[in-house]
Design a protein around this motif. Structure first.
Motif, PDB file in Angstrom:
ATOM      1  N   GLY A 247       0.808  -1.214   0.000  1.00 29.10           N
ATOM      2  CA  GLY A 247       0.000   0.000   0.000  1.00 29.10           C
ATOM      3  C   GLY A 247       0.836   1.256   0.000  1.00 29.10           C
ATOM      4  O   GLY A 247       2.063   1.217   0.094  1.00 29.10           O
ATOM      5  N   GLU A 248       0.138   2.378  -0.145  1.00 23.56           N
ATOM      6  CA  GLU A 248       0.811   3.680  -0.060  1.00 23.56           C
ATOM      7  C   GLU A 248       0.148   4.503   1.027  1.00 23.56           C
ATOM      8  O   GLU A 248      -1.067   4.523   1.155  1.00 23.56           O
ATOM      9  CB  GLU A 248       0.839   4.407  -1.404  1.00 23.56           C
ATOM     10  N   LYS A 249       0.984   5.127   1.836  1.00 27.22           N
ATOM     11  CA  LYS A 249       0.527   5.910   2.984  1.00 27.22           C
ATOM     12  C   LYS A 249       1.126   7.306   2.873  1.00 27.22           C
ATOM     13  O   LYS A 249       2.325   7.462   2.645  1.00 27.22           O
ATOM     14  CB  LYS A 249       0.980   5.282   4.308  1.00 27.22           C
ATOM     15  N   TYR A 250       0.283   8.304   3.050  1.00 28.84           N
ATOM     16  CA  TYR A 250       0.709   9.696   2.967  1.00 28.84           C
ATOM     17  C   TYR A 250       0.921  10.239   4.377  1.00 28.84           C
ATOM     18  O   TYR A 250       0.084  10.044   5.254  1.00 28.84           O
ATOM     19  CB  TYR A 250      -0.340  10.521   2.220  1.00 28.84           C
ATOM     20  N   HIS A 251       2.078  10.873   4.579  1.00 30.71           N
ATOM     21  CA  HIS A 251       2.445  11.418   5.890  1.00 30.71           C
ATOM     22  C   HIS A 251       3.199  12.724   5.713  1.00 30.71           C
ATOM     23  O   HIS A 251       3.432  13.189   4.603  1.00 30.71           O
ATOM     24  CB  HIS A 251       3.319  10.418   6.662  1.00 30.71           C
ATOM     25  N   ARG A 252       3.654  13.239   6.836  1.00 25.15           N
ATOM     26  CA  ARG A 252       4.478  14.444   6.859  1.00 25.15           C
ATOM     27  C   ARG A 252       5.739  14.160   7.668  1.00 25.15           C
ATOM     28  O   ARG A 252       5.726  13.342   8.569  1.00 25.15           O
ATOM     29  CB  ARG A 252       3.739  15.606   7.523  1.00 25.15           C
TER      30      ARG A 252
END
Length: 170
Positions: free
Chosen positions: A7-12
């Motif tokens: 999967g792909e996870k978006y973060h900072r």
């Protein structure tokens, strides 16, 4: 040693250059290498994050390649020369070194992409550019993948064996 980065996870990234690892990814690092992570430069200006145990298998494979072959030396310089070893803290965070942040063009928004046996870490903008580029070549990619699957079935190798040893021996 089965790993399941998917999967792909978006973060900072925070002001202290820390990334909070999504729980499912942190659990994999803890289960496979007691939370120890090796970070290296990847291709296309992303970073590769490995459980330390998986990275050791890769290093063993790299060490048997011809020492003075130009391509091998360049790969080792890019890949091995940049490694940083780190460990998840109690909150499931890691700190990224500045030289790798600069290499990957990371500002604030990042994307973690599961690749079965490792994670890719991208700046959000580089990830979007990468997706745009590969989406224009899906027919070529599918053709190459078909050829690889055919080679594996001819050599009687399992198509979906998801261990680091088999991935590296393919």
């Amino acid at each position: 040693m089965l790993t399941k980065f998917r999967g792909e996870k978006y973060h900072r990234i925070d002001s202290n250059f820390r990334i909070s690892m999504p729980r499912e990814f942190a659990d994999i690092f803890r289960e496979t290498s007691q939370g120890k992570i090796v970070i290296s430069r990847g291709f296309e200006h992303c970073l590769w994050l490995y459980p330390a145990t998986i990275y050791e298998i890769i290093i063993q494979r790299l060490s048997i390649l011809p020492q003075f072959k130009k391509d091998v030396m360049e790969l080792r310089s890019l890949y091995v020369g940049s490694i940083t070893e780190t460990e998840l803290d109690k909150q499931g965070r890691i700190v990224l070194p500045k030289h790798l942040i600069q290499y990957a063009g990371i500002e604030q928004e990042i994307v973690l992409v599961g690749e079965s046996f490792r994670l890719q870490l991208w700046s959000a903008s580089n990830w979007q550019h990468f997706l745009e580029r590969i989406n224009t070549n899906t027919d070529v990619i599918a053709e190459k993948m078909s050829a690889l699957f055919e080679q594996q079935s001819v050599s009687n190798q399992p198509l979906f064996e998801d261990t680091a040893d088999n991935l590296l021996n393919a």
